[in-house]
Design a protein around this motif. Structure first.
Motif, PDB file in Angstrom:
ATOM      1  N   LYS A  78      -0.818  35.401 -13.479  1.00 49.04           N
ATOM      2  CA  LYS A  78       0.273  36.371 -13.552  1.00 49.04           C
ATOM      3  C   LYS A  78       1.587  35.681 -13.898  1.00 49.04           C
ATOM      4  N   ALA A  83      -2.254  39.319 -17.879  1.00 55.98           N
ATOM      5  CA  ALA A  83      -2.699  40.438 -17.040  1.00 55.98           C
ATOM      6  C   ALA A  83      -4.185  40.666 -17.250  1.00 55.98           C
ATOM      7  N   ALA A 156      -0.881  46.903 -14.813  1.00 58.79           N
ATOM      8  CA  ALA A 156      -0.785  45.724 -15.686  1.00 58.79           C
ATOM      9  C   ALA A 156       0.413  45.802 -16.620  1.00 58.79           C
ATOM     10  N   ALA A 161       3.563  41.210 -20.009  1.00 56.37           N
ATOM     11  CA  ALA A 161       2.444  40.327 -20.314  1.00 56.37           C
ATOM     12  C   ALA A 161       2.449  39.888 -21.773  1.00 56.37           C
TER      13      ALA A 161
END
Length: 504
Positions: A78, A83, A156, A161
């Motif tokens: 993370k 993700a 997510a 990400a």
């Protein structure tokens, strides 16, 4: 600076002394969607778990933006802005949607208290991005499986990400929710996010992905541009052979009515009736929220039946319960294999033999080990369950597809007179689907009745003798095999759709 956002070089991993990844090499560029396909147990989820920091590789190395990357925990992944959306849900059912989205890092106000107003506001925005009209205050326990999956995806998206790993993300989604997901993935792609997309639904892979890699027995068999592949190419690489037919053909005869349900009313079910005959495979189709799962759960007594009755083996029952149904020769395969289908912390052998124990127990309840060994070996062979040691390997350590095969094998070992299957091949690869279909049809050939609920219309058309269609808690149509037609079935499924909350 490397052109690749992530590189895997000679990645190896083993469990219980058996190597399951044999030197995997892959590269991912930013702004592209990579499809990863393979049979159950091929190593797909193992590879994703290594990238996601669930467990370390035994050998090889990974480079993230050209620099060494060796996560030891999911937190490391993370922090690296990777993700991972798992095939099985990782939500707290006793918390609200907003609390689940922010569980890793609850926002605080100046007083140091959890800032629920901000949390709910941000959660609402993320849910709307996915087209999900639910309250951030809603409890996860009150949500259908498909909606829970979308919440997992929204979770997510809260982090910025650079890589998102999707492991079978559409298995619980309606067509509408899937379209929103695909649009979200395309938007993320435009922002330069790298997407790794694992799926057994090849039409989704072809629609969404730029490149496709095929993993078989822990090794990359091939990686090509989507334009260079067709469906048969991928299937052949996955299973190492050509599958001439997606569905087996079994000669069987349909006999007398062996089960009836009359005017069943339950949560989400509004007076449904059906008849099932010996040797018949009867399908139930409907869009998400149609009441399919609620109907069959009420038939088996898993959820209360408000009114109505069932008749099996000539016995009429107004208040069914699982014990009574099992005693009458019924079996039920739930769509929630982890929560209801398996004892996750127990070995594969224990799970397979569980419902057969009463049948094989000797004097004073002694279980004959030789018989257990014989039965479980037979089941593992019939379903090609990939397990390193059936007495040591826990169900939780199997791939999702192999978990599903254990659930199916467990109940087929009982040779039920009537089998209810809710999404029997969810998360199962094309080769294993054929094996499950064959076992279903063999069961029907020997006189059992099979009630099959599936969100895959083609699957029902491929194995069923008749299909009932549900919408808004009611049965809206019945289609015989000679009249099977996707357009006609969908028209029945859309009846009452507005009441169902669907927009069509």
């Amino acid at each position: 600076m490397s052109e690749y956002i992530l590189e895997l070089k000679d990645i190896r991993k083993g469990f219980f002394g058996v190597e399951v990844l044999h030197g995997v090499n892959l590269q991912f560029r930013p702004g592209e969607v990579y499809g990863l396909v393979g049979e159950n147990g091929a190593g797909k989820s193992t590879m994703m778990n290594i990238i996601g920091g669930v467990f370390p590789a035994d050998g090889g190395e990974m480079l993230l933006n050209g620099k060494p990357y060796a996560p030891q925990t999911p937190r490391d992944a993370k922090n690296a802005r990777i993700a991972f959306i798992h095939q099985e849900l990782n939500l707290f059912s006793n918390l609200s949607v907003a609390e689940n989205l922010f569980i890793d890092e609850l926002p605080r106000n100046k007083a140091g208290l959890v800032d629920y107003r901000y949390m709910r506001s941000e959660a609402g925005k993320r849910l709307k991005e996915l087209g999900l009209e639910i309250s951030p205050r809603a409890m996860v326990s009150d949500l259908p499986m498909g909606v829970r999956q979308t919440v997992e995806i929204a979770k997510a998206l809260l982090m910025d990400a650079q890589i998102i790993l999707f492991d079978e993300p559409t298995t619980s989604l309606s067509q509408k929710e899937k379209e929103y997901l695909f649009n979200t993935i395309r938007a993320l792609k435009q922002k330069g996010v790298a997407i790794v997309y694992i799926s057994h639904i090849l039409e989704d892979v072809f629609e969404l992905c730029d490149e496709v890699a095929v993993l078989r027995d822990g090794a990359i068999i091939g990686k090509r541009l989507k334009a260079e592949l067709n469906n048969d190419d991928i299937v052949s690489m996955m299973v190492g052979r050509k599958l001439e037919n997606a569905y087996p053909v079994v000669e069987k005869s349909i006999g007398e009515v062996m089960f009836t349900a009359r005017n069943v009313v339950a949560q989400g079910v509004k007076g449904c009736s059906l008849e099932l005959r010996h040797g018949e495979v009867l399908g139930i189709f409907g869009l998400m929220g149609a009441g399919r799962t609620e109907f069959v759960r009420a038939l088996y007594g898993l959820d209360p039946m408000v009114s109505g009755e069932i008749t099996i083996n000539g016995k009429t029952i107004s208040k069914p319960n699982p014990k009574l149904c099992i005693d009458e020769g019924m079996a039920f395969i739930s769509e929630d294999r982890r929560g209801e289908g398996l004892l996750m912390p127990k070995p594969v052998e224990d799970n397979l033999i569980l419902v057969k124990l009463d049948d094989i127990a000797g004097r004073f309840g002694k279980i004959p080990e030789k018989k257990v060994d014989e039965l479980t070996n037979h089941s593992i062979g019939d379903l090609s369950i990939k397990v390193s040691d059936k007495r040591l390997q826990l169900a939780t350590n199997l791939s999702g597809g192999n978990q599903q095969k254990v659930v199916v094998g467990k109940w087929l070992m009982k040779t039920p007179k009537m089998l209810i299957m809710d999404e029997p091949t969810r998360g199962v690869d094309v080769g294993a689907k054929y094996e499950i279909y064959s076992l279903i049809l063999d069961l029907a050939k020997n006189g059992s009745g099979v009630l099959c609920i599936s969100s895959e219309m083609e699957e029902l058309i491929g194995i069923c003798d008749r299909i009932l269609v549900m919408a808004n808690g009611r049965i809206t149509g019945e289609v015989e095999m000679k009249d099977f037609n996707q357009k006609r079935i969908m028209e029945y499924a859309l009846q009452g759709g507005e009441e169902n909350g669907e927009e069509h």
